[in-house]
Motif scaffolding. Structure first.
Motif, PDB file in Angstrom:
ATOM      1  N   ILE A 173       0.833  -1.205   0.000  1.00  0.00           N
ATOM      2  CA  ILE A 173       0.000   0.000   0.000  1.00  0.00           C
ATOM      3  C   ILE A 173       0.863   1.248   0.000  1.00  0.00           C
ATOM      4  O   ILE A 173       0.547   2.248  -0.663  1.00  0.00           O
ATOM      5  CB  ILE A 173      -0.951  -0.022   1.212  1.00  0.00           C
ATOM      6  N   SER A 174       1.996   1.201   0.724  1.00  0.00           N
ATOM      7  CA  SER A 174       2.898   2.355   0.756  1.00  0.00           C
ATOM      8  C   SER A 174       3.447   2.665  -0.631  1.00  0.00           C
ATOM      9  O   SER A 174       3.525   3.836  -1.033  1.00  0.00           O
ATOM     10  CB  SER A 174       4.040   2.080   1.734  1.00  0.00           C
ATOM     11  N   MET A 175       3.829   1.633  -1.376  1.00  0.00           N
ATOM     12  CA  MET A 175       4.359   1.848  -2.719  1.00  0.00           C
ATOM     13  C   MET A 175       3.282   2.386  -3.650  1.00  0.00           C
ATOM     14  O   MET A 175       3.551   3.261  -4.484  1.00  0.00           O
ATOM     15  CB  MET A 175       4.952   0.552  -3.266  1.00  0.00           C
ATOM     16  N   LEU A 176       2.057   1.895  -3.517  1.00  0.00           N
ATOM     17  CA  LEU A 176       0.969   2.417  -4.341  1.00  0.00           C
ATOM     18  C   LEU A 176       0.692   3.880  -4.019  1.00  0.00           C
ATOM     19  O   LEU A 176       0.529   4.715  -4.919  1.00  0.00           O
ATOM     20  CB  LEU A 176      -0.296   1.581  -4.137  1.00  0.00           C
ATOM     21  N   CYS A 177       0.661   4.203  -2.722  1.00  0.00           N
ATOM     22  CA  CYS A 177       0.382   5.589  -2.316  1.00  0.00           C
ATOM     23  C   CYS A 177       1.498   6.532  -2.746  1.00  0.00           C
ATOM     24  O   CYS A 177       1.237   7.689  -3.092  1.00  0.00           O
ATOM     25  CB  CYS A 177       0.190   5.656  -0.803  1.00  0.00           C
ATOM     26  N   SER A 178       2.735   6.070  -2.721  1.00  0.00           N
ATOM     27  CA  SER A 178       3.847   6.937  -3.127  1.00  0.00           C
ATOM     28  C   SER A 178       3.750   7.321  -4.598  1.00  0.00           C
ATOM     29  O   SER A 178       4.307   8.337  -5.012  1.00  0.00           O
ATOM     30  CB  SER A 178       5.184   6.243  -2.856  1.00  0.00           C
ATOM     31  N   HIS A 179       3.032   6.509  -5.391  1.00  0.00           N
ATOM     32  CA  HIS A 179       2.823   6.816  -6.811  1.00  0.00           C
ATOM     33  C   HIS A 179       1.415   7.348  -7.079  1.00  0.00           C
ATOM     34  O   HIS A 179       0.973   7.367  -8.229  1.00  0.00           O
ATOM     35  CB  HIS A 179       3.081   5.574  -7.662  1.00  0.00           C
ATOM     36  N   LYS A 180       0.720   7.744  -6.015  1.00  0.00           N
ATOM     37  CA  LYS A 180      -0.626   8.330  -6.115  1.00  0.00           C
ATOM     38  C   LYS A 180      -1.627   7.362  -6.750  1.00  0.00           C
ATOM     39  O   LYS A 180      -2.508   7.759  -7.509  1.00  0.00           O
ATOM     40  CB  LYS A 180      -0.577   9.631  -6.933  1.00  0.00           C
ATOM     41  N   LEU A 181      -1.469   6.078  -6.450  1.00  0.00           N
ATOM     42  CA  LEU A 181      -2.390   5.064  -6.954  1.00  0.00           C
ATOM     43  C   LEU A 181      -3.270   4.571  -5.816  1.00  0.00           C
ATOM     44  O   LEU A 181      -2.784   4.335  -4.702  1.00  0.00           O
ATOM     45  CB  LEU A 181      -1.625   3.882  -7.561  1.00  0.00           C
ATOM     46  N   SER A 182      -4.535   4.405  -6.111  1.00  0.00           N
ATOM     47  CA  SER A 182      -5.488   3.984  -5.097  1.00  0.00           C
ATOM     48  C   SER A 182      -5.669   2.474  -5.124  1.00  0.00           C
ATOM     49  O   SER A 182      -5.724   1.857  -6.189  1.00  0.00           O
ATOM     50  CB  SER A 182      -6.843   4.664  -5.324  1.00  0.00           C
ATOM     51  N   ILE A 183      -5.774   1.871  -3.943  1.00  0.00           N
ATOM     52  CA  ILE A 183      -5.982   0.433  -3.855  1.00  0.00           C
ATOM     53  C   ILE A 183      -7.360   0.043  -4.390  1.00  0.00           C
ATOM     54  O   ILE A 183      -7.599  -1.109  -4.742  1.00  0.00           O
ATOM     55  CB  ILE A 183      -5.812  -0.040  -2.392  1.00  0.00           C
ATOM     56  N   SER A 184      -8.265   1.021  -4.476  1.00  0.00           N
ATOM     57  CA  SER A 184      -9.602   0.727  -5.009  1.00  0.00           C
ATOM     58  C   SER A 184      -9.568   0.410  -6.501  1.00  0.00           C
ATOM     59  O   SER A 184     -10.509  -0.162  -7.037  1.00  0.00           O
ATOM     60  CB  SER A 184     -10.538   1.913  -4.767  1.00  0.00           C
ATOM     61  N   MET A 185      -8.468   0.763  -7.191  1.00  0.00           N
ATOM     62  CA  MET A 185      -8.330   0.473  -8.618  1.00  0.00           C
ATOM     63  C   MET A 185      -7.716  -0.895  -8.873  1.00  0.00           C
ATOM     64  O   MET A 185      -7.559  -1.304 -10.022  1.00  0.00           O
ATOM     65  CB  MET A 185      -7.468   1.548  -9.288  1.00  0.00           C
ATOM     66  N   LEU A 186      -7.367  -1.592  -7.812  1.00  0.00           N
ATOM     67  CA  LEU A 186      -6.733  -2.900  -7.927  1.00  0.00           C
ATOM     68  C   LEU A 186      -7.769  -3.957  -8.321  1.00  0.00           C
ATOM     69  O   LEU A 186      -8.837  -4.036  -7.713  1.00  0.00           O
ATOM     70  CB  LEU A 186      -6.073  -3.263  -6.600  1.00  0.00           C
ATOM     71  N   ARG A 187      -7.425  -4.773  -9.347  1.00  0.00           N
ATOM     72  CA  ARG A 187      -8.347  -5.805  -9.806  1.00  0.00           C
ATOM     73  C   ARG A 187      -7.720  -7.190  -9.876  1.00  0.00           C
ATOM     74  O   ARG A 187      -8.350  -8.125 -10.353  1.00  0.00           O
ATOM     75  CB  ARG A 187      -8.894  -5.435 -11.195  1.00  0.00           C
ATOM     76  N   GLY A 188      -6.508  -7.333  -9.405  1.00  0.00           N
ATOM     77  CA  GLY A 188      -5.889  -8.655  -9.422  1.00  0.00           C
ATOM     78  C   GLY A 188      -4.622  -8.670  -8.607  1.00  0.00           C
ATOM     79  O   GLY A 188      -3.935  -7.656  -8.458  1.00  0.00           O
ATOM     80  N   GLN A 189      -4.297  -9.847  -8.058  1.00  0.00           N
ATOM     81  CA  GLN A 189      -3.070 -10.041  -7.294  1.00  0.00           C
ATOM     82  C   GLN A 189      -2.388 -11.311  -7.775  1.00  0.00           C
ATOM     83  O   GLN A 189      -3.034 -12.348  -7.927  1.00  0.00           O
ATOM     84  CB  GLN A 189      -3.376 -10.184  -5.800  1.00  0.00           C
ATOM     85  N   GLY A 190      -1.087 -11.227  -8.028  1.00  0.00           N
ATOM     86  CA  GLY A 190      -0.326 -12.378  -8.480  1.00  0.00           C
ATOM     87  C   GLY A 190       0.873 -12.611  -7.581  1.00  0.00           C
ATOM     88  O   GLY A 190       1.793 -11.788  -7.563  1.00  0.00           O
ATOM     89  N   TYR A 191       0.867 -13.697  -6.809  1.00  0.00           N
ATOM     90  CA  TYR A 191       1.966 -14.037  -5.900  1.00  0.00           C
ATOM     91  C   TYR A 191       2.348 -15.498  -6.104  1.00  0.00           C
ATOM     92  O   TYR A 191       1.698 -16.245  -6.832  1.00  0.00           O
ATOM     93  CB  TYR A 191       1.560 -13.833  -4.429  1.00  0.00           C
ATOM     94  N   ASP A 192       3.424 -15.903  -5.388  1.00  0.00           N
ATOM     95  CA  ASP A 192       3.786 -17.312  -5.395  1.00  0.00           C
ATOM     96  C   ASP A 192       2.961 -18.043  -4.337  1.00  0.00           C
ATOM     97  O   ASP A 192       2.015 -17.491  -3.782  1.00  0.00           O
ATOM     98  CB  ASP A 192       5.292 -17.486  -5.170  1.00  0.00           C
ATOM     99  N   GLY A 193       3.350 -19.269  -4.031  1.00  0.00           N
ATOM    100  CA  GLY A 193       2.536 -20.083  -3.142  1.00  0.00           C
ATOM    101  C   GLY A 193       2.932 -20.018  -1.687  1.00  0.00           C
ATOM    102  O   GLY A 193       2.487 -20.863  -0.897  1.00  0.00           O
ATOM    103  N   ALA A 194       3.776 -19.042  -1.289  1.00  0.00           N
ATOM    104  CA  ALA A 194       4.168 -18.942   0.112  1.00  0.00           C
ATOM    105  C   ALA A 194       2.946 -18.654   0.982  1.00  0.00           C
ATOM    106  O   ALA A 194       2.031 -17.936   0.574  1.00  0.00           O
ATOM    107  CB  ALA A 194       5.218 -17.844   0.287  1.00  0.00           C
ATOM    108  N   SER A 195       2.950 -19.197   2.195  1.00  0.00           N
ATOM    109  CA  SER A 195       1.782 -19.072   3.071  1.00  0.00           C
ATOM    110  C   SER A 195       1.510 -17.624   3.456  1.00  0.00           C
ATOM    111  O   SER A 195       0.354 -17.237   3.634  1.00  0.00           O
ATOM    112  CB  SER A 195       1.987 -19.922   4.326  1.00  0.00           C
ATOM    113  N   ASN A 196       2.575 -16.817   3.592  1.00  0.00           N
ATOM    114  CA  ASN A 196       2.343 -15.421   3.971  1.00  0.00           C
ATOM    115  C   ASN A 196       1.750 -14.602   2.832  1.00  0.00           C
ATOM    116  O   ASN A 196       1.198 -13.529   3.064  1.00  0.00           O
ATOM    117  CB  ASN A 196       3.654 -14.771   4.430  1.00  0.00           C
ATOM    118  N   MET A 197       1.812 -15.132   1.603  1.00  0.00           N
ATOM    119  CA  MET A 197       1.251 -14.426   0.453  1.00  0.00           C
ATOM    120  C   MET A 197      -0.161 -14.930   0.114  1.00  0.00           C
ATOM    121  O   MET A 197      -1.076 -14.140  -0.084  1.00  0.00           O
ATOM    122  CB  MET A 197       2.153 -14.599  -0.774  1.00  0.00           C
ATOM    123  N   ARG A 198      -0.334 -16.238   0.060  1.00  0.00           N
ATOM    124  CA  ARG A 198      -1.600 -16.782  -0.425  1.00  0.00           C
ATOM    125  C   ARG A 198      -2.503 -17.287   0.687  1.00  0.00           C
ATOM    126  O   ARG A 198      -3.559 -17.868   0.427  1.00  0.00           O
ATOM    127  CB  ARG A 198      -1.345 -17.925  -1.413  1.00  0.00           C
TER     128      ARG A 198
END
Length: 802
Positions: A336-361
């Motif tokens: 969220i910090s990286m998105l905010c630093s570029h003036k991007l809103s999390i409400s515009m997010l429509r997908g997430q792509g991560y690996d299979g680590a438990s802390n991610m998925r």
């Protein structure tokens, strides 16, 4: 400002007792006060979460003001502003106010309006009713009278003074220091030549991922580092550049490491401005992964995936950030910090792509779940490439015989390539065998054929690399056997002699040859899918089609592949004089004691216990790992498959897909969508432009090209939602490959901000090439107070001039 900078500042200024400290005029040495810096990553995009300028140390306040002024206004585009019950009506912030008031900012976290100019240059002692702390600290939240309040604030004296102060502060040409330090036109021209030359050198080093600084940069050093040595080479080649450095101002040479970093930062910010212009106002997906660098720091890389104006699917790298903890909460805050630093809103997010680590998925506490708690339309897709990797790993241990085979493969590679002498002997023997086969007419000659190669070492984390290793063993079989015989004969130590002796016996067994051919065929099928998934423009619909194709190929191999495989193995064994066992002969079951007297035929062992067991294992694992392909979201998206003139097109499923994305399709859109879908598919099937179109990205590009995105806007929006859903995180893996080039063992003390700037320019090399020097120089001069400035009429210096 980062915590580390603040701690450095307070620790250096904590002596308030008046006691003489080392280094004062009293003759006692005082440690040098560290230099305070405000980094780009310290900028807080949300105005409601910023701290006031007065809270920063005095030494860096101007730097903070300049950084925020260059960062620009925080104006979320297409954000869904929350509604509040005010004065008997539901009211909310209006997007149109951004166009009416060019100073207006909006805080998503506080749902409040702020003023950028007053934040930077607010004077608390001279505040007025509509120019006081409301638009600086608390934020304005009364939307009923907001427009009138904004208009009054726009005309009040406090705001006007803050705006003038900001304009004067950013315009260095009108500053007192610039007017006092007047330079001749000749000196300004020399300054521009020096700055342009340093920028040219910096751009070249950034593009190549090379180091800037050297161990000894003194004037007597024989190697001052790449940057200074390159500048010296430039001076020797171009006379006008040599004159600019030798006869120009000695206190403004544009060679220091601070100048090098500022030039790189200016390059990176210009690249990010182009990327943000592409993304601004669009829906996007994030691809995130983390990896350690050479200095044992955990770095998180982020890539945004979106569809541009031309209908092309793009994946853009937006930065890398050091994270101290890899917990789901820490990763979510960093995202969220990286998105905010570029003036991007999390409400515009429509997908997430991560690996299979438990802390991610993680289904309950993973990053994807924490993000979906804030934005339920940010659908998560487990990286298909990682899932395929897990499939191949499982197959490698599907039976004891195959697991034993893969234990011997690295032993063969390591034994043959253990020394330079053995490697040279392998290449020489392979060269002689190729010449012999060419003379006998067994192989063809031509450009690119029969290239010199050696055994490739299989990777532990990329099981697809085993295919390359097995193919090399197959091609270099005779040469490997000859080298192992040399090792057995010439080895002094019995351990080496015995190792080579055992490997020769293992390789010349039917078991080894059979499993090698089987694994090559299976890995070849999965390798096609693996390479396809790593394309940047790969879409989820095509990925699902490829997965189905791989499953069909495996089923066909199971039904019809035994005879062709056994025939190839037998021909190979006859050619290399390897004994082929009698298939109908009964032998003791492999892996059991002879006393148990469990008899099976060789045919049963090779066909059932190895061939069918391996294929059944990979098919079962494919169905398990890619079970999410059957989810409702992806099943609906599969209706957009353009193959065979949209033969899978289903209006009901696509309407259901629009209902899933309820944030992007209201009730009216849902009502109009069926008619647009029927009109779209009818026109596509009649149009010559779409003939032969097999991938959804091509459909989107053609729609934009012929104007169908305007004729069928709801259909195009639905296609866009499908395209931005991530398939694999291969792009993030490529970022980490670039990081290993830029941050090496010799550059392991590189700071995080410096690394991020270099990475942005290196990864987005195509954009970086297109940016002119004039833009970079303009940003460079605006970033900090400069001794001199480039004349308004720029002089372009050619390397061939002089």
């Amino acid at each position: 400002m980062s915590k580390r900078t603040l701690l450095t500042y307070f620790s250096s200024s904590s002596n308030t007792s008046g006691t003489p400290t080392p280094g004062t005029d009293g003759g006692i040495n005082q440690p040098k006060r560290p230099r305070l810096e405000f980094q780009q990553s310290d900028i807080i995009g949300d105005p409601g979460n910023r701290k006031s300028i007065e809270d920063y140390p005095y030494e860096i306040r101007d730097e903070v003001k300049r950084a925020y002024a260059l960062s620009g206004l925080t104006q979320p585009v297409n954000h869904t502003f929350p509604r509040k019950w005010q004065s008997g009506e539901w009211r909310s912030f209006q997007q149109t106010w951004f166009h009416e008031f060019d100073w207006l900012e909006y805080s998503i976290s506080k749902d409040a309006a702020y003023c950028l100019y007053c934040f930077l240059f607010f004077n608390p002692g001279k505040s007025e009713k509509f120019g006081g702390s409301v638009f600086v600290k608390q934020g304005y939240v009364n939307w009923k009278k907001a427009k009138e309040a904004f208009a009054r604030h726009n005309s009040c004296k406090t705001h006007a003074n803050a705006r003038l102060s900001c304009d004067d502060f950013m315009n260095q040409r009108t500053s007192v220091a610039t007017k006092v330090n007047k330079y001749s036109k000749e000196e300004e021209k020399r300054y521009e030549i020096r700055l342009t030359s340093s920028l040219d050198v910096a751009r070249f080093l950034i593009m190549q991922g090379d180091a800037f600084r050297g161990h000894d940069e003194s004037s007597t050093s024989l190697n001052k580092g790449t940057f200074r040595e390159f500048v010296d080479w430039y001076k020797d080649k171009v006379e006008v550049v040599k004159d600019a450095y030798d006869n120009g101002s000695k206190n403004c040479q544009m060679l220091s490491h601070h100048i090098q970093k500022d030039l790189t930062k200016a390059c990176a910010e210009e690249v990010m401005e182009v990327v943000m212009d592409e993304i601004r106002g669009r829906k996007f997906s994030v691809l995130i992964d983390e990896s350690r660098d050479v200095s044992i720091k955990e770095q998180m890389a982020m890539i945004l995936r979106f569809v541009n104006d031309e209908g092309k699917v793009l994946e853009r790298f937006v930065g890398i950030q050091h994270i101290e903890r890899c917990t789901a909460i820490a990763l979510k805050e960093a995202l969220i910090s990286m998105l905010c630093s570029h003036k991007l809103s999390i409400s515009m997010l429509r997908g997430q792509g991560y690996d299979g680590a438990s802390n991610m998925r993680g289904e309950f506490n993973g990053v994807q779940k924490l993000i979906r708690d804030e934005n339920p339309y940010a659908f998560y897709v487990h990286c298909f490439a990682h899932q395929l990797q897990l499939v191949v790993v499982t197959v490698s241990t599907s039976t004891p015989a195959i697991a034993d085979f893969f234990n011997y493969v690295p032993l063969i590679v390591n034994t043959v390539g253990a020394s330079c002498i053995r490697k040279d002997a392998l290449l020489a023997r392979q060269h002689d065998l190729l010449l012999e086969k060419v003379e006998n007419g067994e192989i063809l000659t031509g450009r690119g054929l029969n290239q010199e190669s050696s055994l490739a070492r299989p990777g532990d984390t990329r099981w697809g690399s085993h295919l390359k290793t097995l193919l090399r063993i197959l091609v270099m079989w005779e040469a490997i056997i000859d080298v192992l015989e040399i090792v057995k004969k010439d080895s002094i130590k019995p351990t080496c002699n015995g190792g080579a002796f055992g490997l020769i016996g293992k390789m010349e067994s039917f078991d080894f040859v059979f499993i090698m051919h089987l694994m090559i065929e299976l890995l070849s099928i999965t390798d096609i899918l693996s390479r396809a998934l790593q394309r940047k423009d790969q879409d989820i619909v095509e990925a699902m089609h490829l997965i189905i194709g791989v499953k069909d190929s495996l089923q066909d191999m199971r039904d019809n592949g035994w005879e062709p495989l056994f025939k190839r193995v037998k021909i190979f064994c006859d050619k290399n004089e390897i004994e082929v066992p009698e298939m109908d002969k009964e032998v003791n079951a492999r892996g059991t004691s002879a006393r148990r007297r469990q008899k099976v035929t060789n045919m049963h062992f090779y066909q059932v216990e190895i061939f069918l067991a391996a294929i059944d294992s990979i098919m079962s694992e494919m169905n398990h790992r890619f079970g999410e392909v059957s989810s409702e979201l992806l099943v609906c998206m599969a209706s957009f498959n353009p193959r065979n003139s949209f033969s899978n097109f289903d209006v009901d499923k696509l309407v259901r897909l629009a209902e899933i994305y309820a944030e992007d399709f209201d009730i009216g859109d849902i009502a109009l969508l069926p008619s647009q879908l029927r009109g779209f598919v009818g026109r596509v099937r009649r149009s010559q432009d779409f003939f032969g179109c097999t991938e959804l990205p091509q459909v989107a590009e053609i729609m934009v090209k012929v104007g169908m995105d305007r004729s069928y806007p709801l259909v195009y929006r639905l296609i866009e939602m499908t395209l931005i859903l991530p398939v694999a995180t291969a792009s993030v893996e490529r970022v980490f490959s670039a990081m290993s080039i830029i941050k090496t063992d010799l550059r392991n003390k590189m700071g995080d901000e410096w690394l991020n700037d270099l990475m942005i320019c290196y990864v987005e090399k195509e954009i970086f090439r297109s940016i002119s020097n004039e833009k970079i120089i303009k940003r460079f001069e605006e970033m900090a107070k400069r001794r001199m400035l480039v004349p308004k009429k720029n002089i372009v210096i050619s390397p061939n001039e002089g």
